[in-house]
Design a protein around this motif. Structure first.
Motif, mmCIF file in Angstrom:
data_model
loop_
_atom_site.group_PDB
_atom_site.id
_atom_site.type_symbol
_atom_site.label_atom_id
_atom_site.label_comp_id
_atom_site.label_asym_id
_atom_site.label_seq_id
_atom_site.Cartn_x
_atom_site.Cartn_y
_atom_site.Cartn_z
ATOM 1 N N TYR A 39 51.884 35.360 39.596
ATOM 2 C CA TYR A 39 51.379 36.850 39.107
ATOM 3 C C TYR A 39 49.989 36.398 38.448
ATOM 4 O O TYR A 39 49.177 37.555 38.312
ATOM 5 N N ARG A 40 49.551 35.775 38.529
ATOM 6 C CA ARG A 40 47.954 35.233 38.784
ATOM 7 C C ARG A 40 46.988 36.750 39.565
ATOM 8 O O ARG A 40 46.249 36.878 39.289
ATOM 9 N N ARG A 41 47.455 35.820 40.326
ATOM 10 C CA ARG A 41 46.929 36.344 41.908
ATOM 11 C C ARG A 41 47.029 37.989 42.459
ATOM 12 O O ARG A 41 46.098 38.590 42.389
ATOM 13 N N MET A 42 48.664 38.504 41.460
ATOM 14 C CA MET A 42 48.972 39.781 41.557
ATOM 15 C C MET A 42 47.765 40.867 40.477
ATOM 16 O O MET A 42 46.962 41.351 40.810
ATOM 17 N N LEU A 43 47.634 39.791 39.248
ATOM 18 C CA LEU A 43 46.662 40.261 38.957
ATOM 19 C C LEU A 43 45.411 40.686 38.512
ATOM 20 O O LEU A 43 44.802 41.461 38.574
ATOM 21 N N LEU A 44 44.076 38.940 39.492
ATOM 22 C CA LEU A 44 43.701 39.740 39.926
ATOM 23 C C LEU A 44 43.416 40.928 41.357
ATOM 24 O O LEU A 44 42.163 41.340 40.605
ATOM 25 N N PHE A 81 52.507 33.792 29.351
ATOM 26 C CA PHE A 81 52.025 35.672 29.746
ATOM 27 C C PHE A 81 50.964 35.788 29.505
ATOM 28 O O PHE A 81 49.950 36.186 29.672
ATOM 29 N N ASP A 82 51.084 35.706 28.293
ATOM 30 C CA ASP A 82 49.763 35.748 27.087
ATOM 31 C C ASP A 82 48.485 34.974 27.715
ATOM 32 O O ASP A 82 47.277 35.133 27.703
ATOM 33 N N ALA A 83 49.241 33.512 27.511
ATOM 34 C CA ALA A 83 47.353 32.672 27.760
ATOM 35 C C ALA A 83 47.034 33.501 29.390
ATOM 36 O O ALA A 83 45.851 33.160 29.192
ATOM 37 N N LEU A 84 48.357 33.586 30.159
ATOM 38 C CA LEU A 84 47.552 33.603 31.764
ATOM 39 C C LEU A 84 46.886 35.547 31.576
ATOM 40 O O LEU A 84 45.892 35.701 32.311
ATOM 41 N N LYS A 85 47.549 36.085 31.051
ATOM 42 C CA LYS A 85 46.619 37.551 30.676
ATOM 43 C C LYS A 85 45.422 37.385 30.143
ATOM 44 O O LYS A 85 44.055 37.549 30.599
ATOM 45 N N ALA A 86 45.556 36.698 28.725
ATOM 46 C CA ALA A 86 43.730 36.450 28.052
ATOM 47 C C ALA A 86 42.857 35.206 29.677
ATOM 48 O O ALA A 86 41.620 35.615 29.554
ATOM 49 N N GLU A 87 43.349 34.408 30.013
ATOM 50 C CA GLU A 87 42.205 34.085 31.060
ATOM 51 C C GLU A 87 41.839 34.985 32.346
ATOM 52 O O GLU A 87 40.672 34.877 32.819
ATOM 53 N N VAL A 88 42.336 35.532 32.606
ATOM 54 C CA VAL A 88 42.415 36.317 34.113
ATOM 55 C C VAL A 88 41.506 38.012 32.868
ATOM 56 O O VAL A 88 40.416 37.905 34.150
ATOM 57 N N GLY A 90 39.280 37.265 30.619
ATOM 58 C CA GLY A 90 37.615 36.825 31.186
ATOM 59 C C GLY A 90 37.502 36.461 32.007
ATOM 60 O O GLY A 90 36.077 36.453 32.085
ATOM 61 N N HIS A 91 37.940 36.247 32.923
ATOM 62 C CA HIS A 91 37.934 36.434 34.262
ATOM 63 C C HIS A 91 37.386 37.659 34.981
ATOM 64 O O HIS A 91 35.859 37.926 35.819
ATOM 65 N N LYS A 92 37.598 38.755 34.718
ATOM 66 C CA LYS A 92 37.372 40.183 35.580
ATOM 67 C C LYS A 92 36.222 40.646 34.630
ATOM 68 O O LYS A 92 35.746 41.556 34.866
ATOM 69 N N ASP A 93 36.169 40.261 33.288
ATOM 70 C CA ASP A 93 34.913 40.481 32.394
ATOM 71 C C ASP A 93 33.291 39.843 33.268
ATOM 72 O O ASP A 93 32.848 40.203 32.598
#
Length: 112
Positions: A39-44, A81-88, A90-93
């Motif tokens: 899911y992390r890869r999918m979000l990215l 999920f919330d932690a993953l969303k925050a991580e991603v 931050g990565h996208k920003d």
């Protein structure tokens, strides 16, 4: 022989397309990565974050019905999920490494 992602319980063609876009080509790849990393890869790769999609992926990898996730298990998955969303997010920003140098070289940003 690779097994299509859409052959897994709860996962259809839309999830398979999102996985493919994220570089996850088969059910075997998905199982090896696990739901969280997949899911992390999918979000990215551009998938819109949605909690139901996240926990459905977890249920699919366990061979359980999508709506079987309840109580503490669902609460724990929500926190992950919330932690993953925050991580991603931050990565996208963050700008890709070296982008300032490249923009400076081609004259897009003012020299310092």
């Amino acid at each position: 022989m690779q097994t299509p992602i859409s052959s897994m319980r709860n996962l259809g063609p839309a999830v398979e397309r999102e996985c493919t876009r994220a570089g996850i080509a088969s059910a075997e790849d998905l199982r090896e990565l696990g739901a969280h990393e997949a899911y992390r890869r999918m979000l990215l790769s551009g998938t819109q974050a949605h909690f139901i999609g996240y926990y459905v992926l977890h249920m699919a990898l366990q061979g359980r019905p999508w709506n079987d996730c309840k109580g503490k298990e669902k609460d724990d998955l929500r926190q992950a999920f919330d932690a993953l969303k925050a991580e991603v997010a931050g990565h996208k920003d963050r700008a890709p490494a070296g982008i300032d140098r490249i923009l400076d070289e081609i004259g897009v940003i003012a020299r310092r």
